[in-house]
Design a protein around this motif. Structure first.
Motif, PDB file in Angstrom:
ATOM      1  N   CYS A  38       0.854  -1.183   0.000  1.00 53.43           N
ATOM      2  CA  CYS A  38       0.000   0.000   0.000  1.00 53.43           C
ATOM      3  C   CYS A  38       0.894   1.240   0.000  1.00 53.43           C
ATOM      4  CB  CYS A  38      -0.946   0.005   1.195  1.00 53.43           C
ATOM      5  SG  CYS A  38      -0.131   0.047   2.801  1.00 53.43           S
ATOM      6  N   VAL A  39       0.283   2.377  -0.302  1.00 54.10           N
ATOM      7  CA  VAL A  39       0.997   3.651  -0.346  1.00 54.10           C
ATOM      8  C   VAL A  39       0.652   4.441   0.908  1.00 54.10           C
ATOM      9  CG1 VAL A  39       1.280   5.831  -1.599  1.00 54.10           C
ATOM     10  CG2 VAL A  39       0.890   3.704  -2.854  1.00 54.10           C
ATOM     11  N   HIS A  40       1.685   4.851   1.659  1.00 57.36           N
ATOM     12  CA  HIS A  40       1.454   5.662   2.862  1.00 57.36           C
ATOM     13  C   HIS A  40       0.787   6.972   2.435  1.00 57.36           C
ATOM     14  CE1 HIS A  40       2.276   8.163   6.347  1.00 57.36           C
ATOM     15  NE2 HIS A  40       2.382   7.023   7.034  1.00 57.36           N
ATOM     16  N   PRO A  41      -0.342   7.355   3.062  1.00 57.68           N
ATOM     17  CA  PRO A  41      -1.100   8.527   2.595  1.00 57.68           C
ATOM     18  C   PRO A  41      -0.352   9.858   2.704  1.00 57.68           C
ATOM     19  CG  PRO A  41      -2.045   7.654   4.631  1.00 57.68           C
ATOM     20  CD  PRO A  41      -0.978   6.700   4.198  1.00 57.68           C
ATOM     21  N   GLN A  42       0.529  10.016   3.672  1.00 57.32           N
ATOM     22  CA  GLN A  42       1.242  11.290   3.816  1.00 57.32           C
ATOM     23  C   GLN A  42       2.563  11.330   3.046  1.00 57.32           C
ATOM     24  OE1 GLN A  42      -0.152   9.903   6.785  1.00 57.32           O
ATOM     25  NE2 GLN A  42      -1.881  11.290   6.528  1.00 57.32           N
TER      26      GLN A  42
ATOM     27  N   CYS B 282      -2.649   3.058   2.085  1.00 56.13           N
ATOM     28  CA  CYS B 282      -2.648   2.306   3.338  1.00 56.13           C
ATOM     29  C   CYS B 282      -3.779   2.800   4.241  1.00 56.13           C
ATOM     30  CB  CYS B 282      -1.321   2.487   4.087  1.00 56.13           C
ATOM     31  SG  CYS B 282       0.128   1.916   3.190  1.00 56.13           S
ATOM     32  N   ARG B 283      -4.414   1.861   4.935  1.00 56.72           N
ATOM     33  CA  ARG B 283      -5.442   2.206   5.921  1.00 56.72           C
ATOM     34  C   ARG B 283      -4.819   2.318   7.292  1.00 56.72           C
ATOM     35  NH1 ARG B 283      -9.841  -2.321   4.497  1.00 56.72           N
ATOM     36  NH2 ARG B 283      -8.640  -2.915   2.682  1.00 56.72           N
ATOM     37  N   ALA B 284      -5.373   3.179   8.091  1.00 52.87           N
ATOM     38  CA  ALA B 284      -4.849   3.362   9.463  1.00 52.87           C
ATOM     39  C   ALA B 284      -5.154   2.197  10.340  1.00 52.87           C
ATOM     40  CB  ALA B 284      -5.426   4.631  10.073  1.00 52.87           C
TER      41      ALA B 284
END
Length: 135
Positions: A34-38, A133-135
């Protein structure tokens, strides 16, 4: 990574001469990338099964911010468990268990005992875009 490069790697590393498990039932690509959102970093791991000469190899690539060097590993059976190793005589790096449509990978060295679950999907080396990516 192109399929031609993967085949060249298989031949150069001697995996084609190894005696891995049958290709039956081991196919496709699986990932939890997944791709880290920040930060936009890629996180997770991916494996793709590669059939050759009556056996199966695995293209394994972990991602820790970016893609780490991929490894081509041979699959073999050890005491009824399918494991992946650098060659037919090397120590197993992880075990692989099928759970319906998912693959469960358990590290045997390094992160010993850690288990990750990979879901079917297109691979990074074939141009797939991972989800956020989900938290």
């Amino acid at each position: 990574m192109s399929r031609a490069l993967i085949w060249a790697t298989l031949l150069c590393t001697g995996l084609a001469a190894a005696n891995p498990v049958s290709a039956s039932g081991w196919q496709g690509s699986y990932s939890n990338i997944c791709v880290h959102p920040q930060t936009g970093d890629l996180l997770g791991a991916e494996l793709s099964f590669i059939t050759y000469g009556g056996g199966t190899a695995v293209l394994w690539q972990p991602f820790e911010g970016e893609g780490l060097p991929p490894q081509v590993l041979v699959l073999r059976e050890e005491r009824g468990t399918t494991v992946a190793a650098e060659d037919a005589s090397a120590p197993a790096l992880f075990s692989i268990t099928r759970e319906r449509t998912r693959m469960r990978v358990r590290y045997l060295h390094g992160q010993a005992g850690e288990t990750i679950v990979l879901r079917p999907g297109a691979s990074q080396w074939m141009g797939a875009r991972p989800p956020v990516c989900r938290a």
